[in-house]
Design a protein around this motif. Sequence first.
Motif, PDB file in Angstrom:
ATOM      1  N   UNK A  56       1.072  -1.056   0.059  1.00  0.00           N
ATOM      2  CA  UNK A  56       0.528  -0.031   0.049  1.00  0.00           C
ATOM      3  C   UNK A  56       0.882   0.918  -0.066  1.00  0.00           C
ATOM      4  N   UNK A  57       1.859   1.001   0.283  1.00  0.00           N
ATOM      5  CA  UNK A  57       2.891   2.526   1.074  1.00  0.00           C
ATOM      6  C   UNK A  57       4.003   2.736  -0.359  1.00  0.00           C
ATOM      7  N   UNK A  58       4.190   1.521  -1.367  1.00  0.00           N
ATOM      8  CA  UNK A  58       4.813   1.725  -2.696  1.00  0.00           C
ATOM      9  C   UNK A  58       3.683   1.279  -4.171  1.00  0.00           C
ATOM     10  N   UNK A  59       3.101   0.305  -3.812  1.00  0.00           N
ATOM     11  CA  UNK A  59       2.750   0.832  -5.031  1.00  0.00           C
ATOM     12  C   UNK A  59       2.867  -0.899  -5.706  1.00  0.00           C
ATOM     13  N   UNK A  60       4.027  -1.462  -5.126  1.00  0.00           N
ATOM     14  CA  UNK A  60       4.719  -2.480  -5.613  1.00  0.00           C
ATOM     15  C   UNK A  60       3.705  -4.302  -5.389  1.00  0.00           C
ATOM     16  N   UNK A  61       4.255  -5.368  -6.081  1.00  0.00           N
ATOM     17  CA  UNK A  61       2.868  -6.789  -5.704  1.00  0.00           C
ATOM     18  C   UNK A  61       3.210  -6.683  -4.084  1.00  0.00           C
ATOM     19  N   UNK A  62       2.515  -7.289  -3.073  1.00  0.00           N
ATOM     20  CA  UNK A  62       3.168  -7.932  -1.850  1.00  0.00           C
ATOM     21  C   UNK A  62       3.829  -9.187  -2.274  1.00  0.00           C
ATOM     22  N   UNK A  63       3.884  -9.902  -3.345  1.00  0.00           N
ATOM     23  CA  UNK A  63       3.978 -11.238  -3.802  1.00  0.00           C
ATOM     24  C   UNK A  63       5.543 -10.385  -4.378  1.00  0.00           C
ATOM     25  N   UNK A  64       6.178  -9.859  -5.361  1.00  0.00           N
ATOM     26  CA  UNK A  64       7.220  -9.170  -4.810  1.00  0.00           C
ATOM     27  C   UNK A  64       7.626  -9.344  -3.614  1.00  0.00           C
ATOM     28  N   UNK A  65       7.603  -8.325  -2.215  1.00  0.00           N
ATOM     29  CA  UNK A  65       8.311  -8.417  -0.889  1.00  0.00           C
ATOM     30  C   UNK A  65       8.307  -9.690  -0.666  1.00  0.00           C
ATOM     31  N   UNK A  66       6.825 -10.310  -1.103  1.00  0.00           N
ATOM     32  CA  UNK A  66       6.942 -12.044  -0.054  1.00  0.00           C
ATOM     33  C   UNK A  66       8.535 -12.662  -1.134  1.00  0.00           C
ATOM     34  N   UNK A  67       8.474 -12.432  -2.193  1.00  0.00           N
ATOM     35  CA  UNK A  67       9.939 -12.788  -2.814  1.00  0.00           C
ATOM     36  C   UNK A  67      11.100 -12.361  -2.515  1.00  0.00           C
ATOM     37  N   UNK A  68      10.927 -11.115  -2.491  1.00  0.00           N
ATOM     38  CA  UNK A  68      12.496 -10.556  -1.598  1.00  0.00           C
ATOM     39  C   UNK A  68      12.431 -11.116  -0.543  1.00  0.00           C
ATOM     40  N   UNK A  69      12.054 -11.384   0.525  1.00  0.00           N
ATOM     41  CA  UNK A  69      12.098 -11.637   2.152  1.00  0.00           C
ATOM     42  C   UNK A  69      12.906 -13.269   2.123  1.00  0.00           C
ATOM     43  N   UNK A  70      11.789 -14.056   0.985  1.00  0.00           N
ATOM     44  CA  UNK A  70      13.061 -15.587   0.515  1.00  0.00           C
ATOM     45  C   UNK A  70      13.700 -15.577  -0.121  1.00  0.00           C
ATOM     46  N   UNK A  71      14.607 -14.563  -0.563  1.00  0.00           N
ATOM     47  CA  UNK A  71      15.619 -14.538  -1.149  1.00  0.00           C
ATOM     48  C   UNK A  71      15.658 -15.387  -3.151  1.00  0.00           C
ATOM     49  N   UNK A  72      14.022 -15.088  -3.062  1.00  0.00           N
ATOM     50  CA  UNK A  72      13.608 -15.564  -4.583  1.00  0.00           C
ATOM     51  C   UNK A  72      13.881 -14.409  -5.705  1.00  0.00           C
ATOM     52  N   UNK A  73      15.092 -13.805  -6.058  1.00  0.00           N
ATOM     53  CA  UNK A  73      15.415 -13.006  -6.583  1.00  0.00           C
ATOM     54  C   UNK A  73      15.180 -12.740  -8.305  1.00  0.00           C
ATOM     55  N   UNK A  74      14.996 -14.289  -8.573  1.00  0.00           N
ATOM     56  CA  UNK A  74      15.289 -14.422 -10.495  1.00  0.00           C
ATOM     57  C   UNK A  74      14.583 -13.921 -11.088  1.00  0.00           C
ATOM     58  N   UNK A  75      13.515 -13.265 -10.071  1.00  0.00           N
ATOM     59  CA  UNK A  75      12.299 -12.188 -11.260  1.00  0.00           C
ATOM     60  C   UNK A  75      12.706 -10.523 -10.965  1.00  0.00           C
ATOM     61  N   UNK A  76      13.686 -10.920 -10.743  1.00  0.00           N
ATOM     62  CA  UNK A  76      14.050  -9.273 -10.857  1.00  0.00           C
ATOM     63  C   UNK A  76      15.327  -8.811 -11.329  1.00  0.00           C
ATOM     64  N   UNK A  77      15.246  -7.563 -11.306  1.00  0.00           N
ATOM     65  CA  UNK A  77      16.732  -6.954 -12.342  1.00  0.00           C
ATOM     66  C   UNK A  77      17.431  -6.583 -10.857  1.00  0.00           C
ATOM     67  N   UNK A  78      18.346  -6.050 -10.599  1.00  0.00           N
ATOM     68  CA  UNK A  78      19.382  -4.892 -10.820  1.00  0.00           C
ATOM     69  C   UNK A  78      18.670  -3.624 -10.171  1.00  0.00           C
ATOM     70  N   UNK A  79      18.144  -3.394 -11.632  1.00  0.00           N
ATOM     71  CA  UNK A  79      17.569  -1.936 -11.215  1.00  0.00           C
ATOM     72  C   UNK A  79      16.172  -2.037 -10.496  1.00  0.00           C
ATOM     73  N   UNK A  80      14.864  -3.088 -10.797  1.00  0.00           N
ATOM     74  CA  UNK A  80      14.033  -2.776 -10.011  1.00  0.00           C
ATOM     75  C   UNK A  80      14.688  -3.141  -8.463  1.00  0.00           C
ATOM     76  N   UNK A  81      15.326  -3.649  -8.512  1.00  0.00           N
ATOM     77  CA  UNK A  81      15.400  -4.013  -6.560  1.00  0.00           C
ATOM     78  C   UNK A  81      15.849  -2.511  -6.259  1.00  0.00           C
ATOM     79  N   UNK A  82      16.465  -2.178  -6.875  1.00  0.00           N
ATOM     80  CA  UNK A  82      17.282  -0.407  -6.358  1.00  0.00           C
ATOM     81  C   UNK A  82      15.738   0.083  -6.068  1.00  0.00           C
ATOM     82  N   UNK A  83      15.504  -0.072  -6.951  1.00  0.00           N
ATOM     83  CA  UNK A  83      13.517   1.510  -7.311  1.00  0.00           C
ATOM     84  C   UNK A  83      12.860   0.754  -6.503  1.00  0.00           C
ATOM     85  N   UNK A  84      13.170  -0.236  -5.574  1.00  0.00           N
ATOM     86  CA  UNK A  84      12.331  -0.682  -4.396  1.00  0.00           C
ATOM     87  C   UNK A  84      12.797   0.211  -2.972  1.00  0.00           C
ATOM     88  N   UNK A  85      14.012   0.020  -3.379  1.00  0.00           N
ATOM     89  CA  UNK A  85      14.946   0.754  -2.363  1.00  0.00           C
ATOM     90  C   UNK A  85      14.890   1.668  -1.446  1.00  0.00           C
TER      91      UNK A  85
END
Length: 141
Positions: A56-85
């Motif tokens: 709700x704060x960022x507009x990024x899907x909750x599933x994406x945050x779950x993937x990041x928490x679980x270190x499932x990073x295959x779907x993410x580019x470096x650029x996208x992770x930098x944008x989330x941070x």
Amino acid sequence: MSNRKPTKIGTVRGSGNVFRDLGKPDADVLQLKALLAAEIVRALDEQGLTVRKAQSRTGIAAADFSRIRNADLNRFTVDRLMTVAKQLGRDLNVAVTVRAKKRTPAKRVDVDALRRFTESSPWQPVSAGEFIRRMRDEDRY
């Protein structure tokens, strides 16, 4: 209880990049992704955000945050992770160092064999590259 003596385990100093130590081809990218994901998880924890609140704060899907928490990073580019941070209020500074790859030593050329070959060669003068290719093809190089 067994009577076996404990086996001594040797240690090896790592390179500082576990992905390189494991022989992964994109080790540097994987390391950077892991560092960015760790920073995102740290931001979520510090701000007390669940994946739903982060969505709700960022507009990024909750599933994406779950993937990041679980270190499932295959779907993410470096650029996208930098944008989330960045959307979580992190100020990132990424430095890139470019190093030349290690070169393989050049093969030694037998100069005497090269002279003999050029003296006995029926070919017309050709470019140096073509000359070397012909020598290699005839196993003289």
